[in-house]
Scaffold this motif. Sequence first.
Motif, PDB file in Angstrom:
ATOM      1  N   LYS A   1      20.571  54.838  19.933  1.00  0.00           N
ATOM      2  CA  LYS A   1      19.793  53.726  19.381  1.00  0.00           C
ATOM      3  C   LYS A   1      20.513  52.403  19.595  1.00  0.00           C
ATOM      4  CE  LYS A   1      17.556  56.473  15.758  1.00  0.00           C
ATOM      5  NZ  LYS A   1      17.408  56.664  14.282  1.00  0.00           N
ATOM      6  N   THR A   2      21.828  52.427  19.561  1.00  0.00           N
ATOM      7  CA  THR A   2      22.598  51.207  19.796  1.00  0.00           C
ATOM      8  C   THR A   2      22.360  50.684  21.200  1.00  0.00           C
ATOM      9  OG1 THR A   2      24.303  52.020  18.278  1.00  0.00           O
ATOM     10  CG2 THR A   2      24.919  50.215  19.745  1.00  0.00           C
ATOM     11  N   THR A   3      22.317  51.575  22.191  1.00  0.00           N
ATOM     12  CA  THR A   3      22.059  51.173  23.569  1.00  0.00           C
ATOM     13  C   THR A   3      20.662  50.581  23.705  1.00  0.00           C
ATOM     14  OG1 THR A   3      23.552  52.877  24.410  1.00  0.00           O
ATOM     15  CG2 THR A   3      21.932  51.993  25.960  1.00  0.00           C
ATOM     16  N   LEU A   4      19.678  51.219  23.083  1.00  0.00           N
ATOM     17  CA  LEU A   4      18.312  50.692  23.116  1.00  0.00           C
ATOM     18  C   LEU A   4      18.253  49.315  22.470  1.00  0.00           C
ATOM     19  CD1 LEU A   4      16.350  53.939  22.232  1.00  0.00           C
ATOM     20  CD2 LEU A   4      16.145  52.655  24.356  1.00  0.00           C
ATOM     21  N   HIS A   5      18.953  49.139  21.369  1.00  0.00           N
ATOM     22  CA  HIS A   5      18.984  47.837  20.693  1.00  0.00           C
ATOM     23  C   HIS A   5      19.609  46.776  21.602  1.00  0.00           C
ATOM     24  CE1 HIS A   5      19.340  44.948  17.419  1.00  0.00           C
ATOM     25  NE2 HIS A   5      20.594  44.777  17.764  1.00  0.00           N
ATOM     26  N   PHE A   6      20.620  47.164  22.356  1.00  0.00           N
ATOM     27  CA  PHE A   6      21.302  46.256  23.286  1.00  0.00           C
ATOM     28  C   PHE A   6      20.311  45.681  24.297  1.00  0.00           C
ATOM     29  CE2 PHE A   6      23.505  46.014  27.476  1.00  0.00           C
ATOM     30  CZ  PHE A   6      24.371  44.968  27.192  1.00  0.00           C
TER      31      PHE A   6
ATOM     32  N   GLU B   1      28.680  56.899  15.728  1.00  0.00           N
ATOM     33  CA  GLU B   1      29.219  58.246  15.554  1.00  0.00           C
ATOM     34  C   GLU B   1      29.525  58.531  14.090  1.00  0.00           C
ATOM     35  OE1 GLU B   1      31.271  58.393  20.014  1.00  0.00           O
ATOM     36  OE2 GLU B   1      32.487  57.938  18.239  1.00  0.00           O
ATOM     37  N   LEU B   2      30.019  57.535  13.370  1.00  0.00           N
ATOM     38  CA  LEU B   2      30.289  57.713  11.948  1.00  0.00           C
ATOM     39  C   LEU B   2      28.991  57.897  11.170  1.00  0.00           C
ATOM     40  CD1 LEU B   2      32.851  56.655   9.647  1.00  0.00           C
ATOM     41  CD2 LEU B   2      30.748  55.419   9.131  1.00  0.00           C
ATOM     42  N   MET B   3      27.974  57.097  11.507  1.00  0.00           N
ATOM     43  CA  MET B   3      26.701  57.156  10.791  1.00  0.00           C
ATOM     44  C   MET B   3      25.990  58.489  10.985  1.00  0.00           C
ATOM     45  SD  MET B   3      25.437  53.306  11.692  1.00  0.00           S
ATOM     46  CE  MET B   3      23.754  53.882  11.825  1.00  0.00           C
TER      47      MET B   3
ATOM     48  N   ARG C   1      23.345  50.745   9.924  1.00  0.00           N
ATOM     49  CA  ARG C   1      24.287  49.789  10.514  1.00  0.00           C
ATOM     50  C   ARG C   1      24.489  48.603   9.582  1.00  0.00           C
ATOM     51  NH1 ARG C   1      25.254  50.331  15.948  1.00  0.00           N
ATOM     52  NH2 ARG C   1      25.764  48.113  16.108  1.00  0.00           N
ATOM     53  N   SER C   2      23.387  48.090   9.033  1.00  0.00           N
ATOM     54  CA  SER C   2      23.505  46.937   8.136  1.00  0.00           C
ATOM     55  C   SER C   2      24.238  47.316   6.857  1.00  0.00           C
ATOM     56  CB  SER C   2      22.116  46.371   7.815  1.00  0.00           C
ATOM     57  OG  SER C   2      21.303  47.347   7.185  1.00  0.00           O
ATOM     58  N   GLY C   3      24.044  48.551   6.397  1.00  0.00           N
ATOM     59  CA  GLY C   3      24.747  49.002   5.204  1.00  0.00           C
ATOM     60  C   GLY C   3      26.251  49.046   5.403  1.00  0.00           C
ATOM     61  N   VAL C   4      26.684  49.569   6.538  1.00  0.00           N
ATOM     62  CA  VAL C   4      28.119  49.610   6.841  1.00  0.00           C
ATOM     63  C   VAL C   4      28.652  48.188   7.024  1.00  0.00           C
ATOM     64  CG1 VAL C   4      29.877  50.428   8.451  1.00  0.00           C
ATOM     65  CG2 VAL C   4      27.927  51.893   7.891  1.00  0.00           C
ATOM     66  N   SER C   5      27.857  47.327   7.669  1.00  0.00           N
ATOM     67  CA  SER C   5      28.278  45.946   7.882  1.00  0.00           C
ATOM     68  C   SER C   5      28.470  45.217   6.556  1.00  0.00           C
ATOM     69  CB  SER C   5      27.247  45.216   8.747  1.00  0.00           C
ATOM     70  OG  SER C   5      27.613  43.865   8.939  1.00  0.00           O
TER      71      SER C   5
END
Length: 298
Positions: A21-26, A151-153, A218-222
Amino acid sequence: MTWDDLWEQYYYHLRIKRRSKTTLHFYRSTHRALGRFAAAGGSLPSSPAGVNVMHLRAFITWLEEQGLAPGGLHAHVRSLKAFFGWARREELLPVDPSARLERPTLPGRRLPTMDPERVGKLLRAAKTTDQPLRDAAIVLTFFDTGIRLEELMTLRREDVRPERGVLRVIGKGDKERTVPIGTRALTAINAYQLRERKARHPGVAELFLSRSGLPMTRSGVSLLMSRLSAEAGFERAQTSPHTFRRGFAVEFLRNGGDVFTLQQILGHSSLEMTRRYVTFLDEDLKAAHLRFSPGDRL
């Protein structure tokens, strides 16, 4: 074929290749930026078949005028080259307009790296949060394994294997690898699972959960890292997941690890990617120079 049609074909290709999903977001970031450029009156043809390198250079110049940093410009150029290169190989476009698009020169500054002293401050800061055991476990897992944010998520409870001292990690390209983890981090994870982890329903298998009992985002970890860094007294940029990743790599090498093993742990596809972390060993280079300085041996 319209712009949106071509992008959707590309996203389909990425999903088939099992990109994260990170790659798609990129790539979606570049897709959206191109749309804003066109809406602002930029010189972008209505069809991707009419694009040439001058249009792409105008787009990058426009991004620079909007105040985007060199790193962001470089990322958009990489995205464009991957997108148009794929379209040309698939014969969806007659030529690759990005072939002669230059990558901006990146400044040679060192990126921030996590160190044991800062980790100690973050662990003390974690004691003040609503979920102190979870937050301490996240900090230690990041620093002790060097795994990526995605990977952590996506870590699941079953991926923690304390009897072997490892984590089962699903990395980029849906590739599975085994990552060693130390006793202190495992103890923190175990304490969190026993005393603090409360899933909303039995189907939630992910390890790290939000207060709602659902997997962290992602926003939660951020937001968590922003709170911890503010409480610990240093800038947010010093607590990004990749700062932990760099810190893990540096400490691993400093403590006697070799780059070949580090490559496997980090999940790098090439050794060259791993060797970049050697440049962060300033103090070690200084110590070596003190021992072997040609000038001092005159």
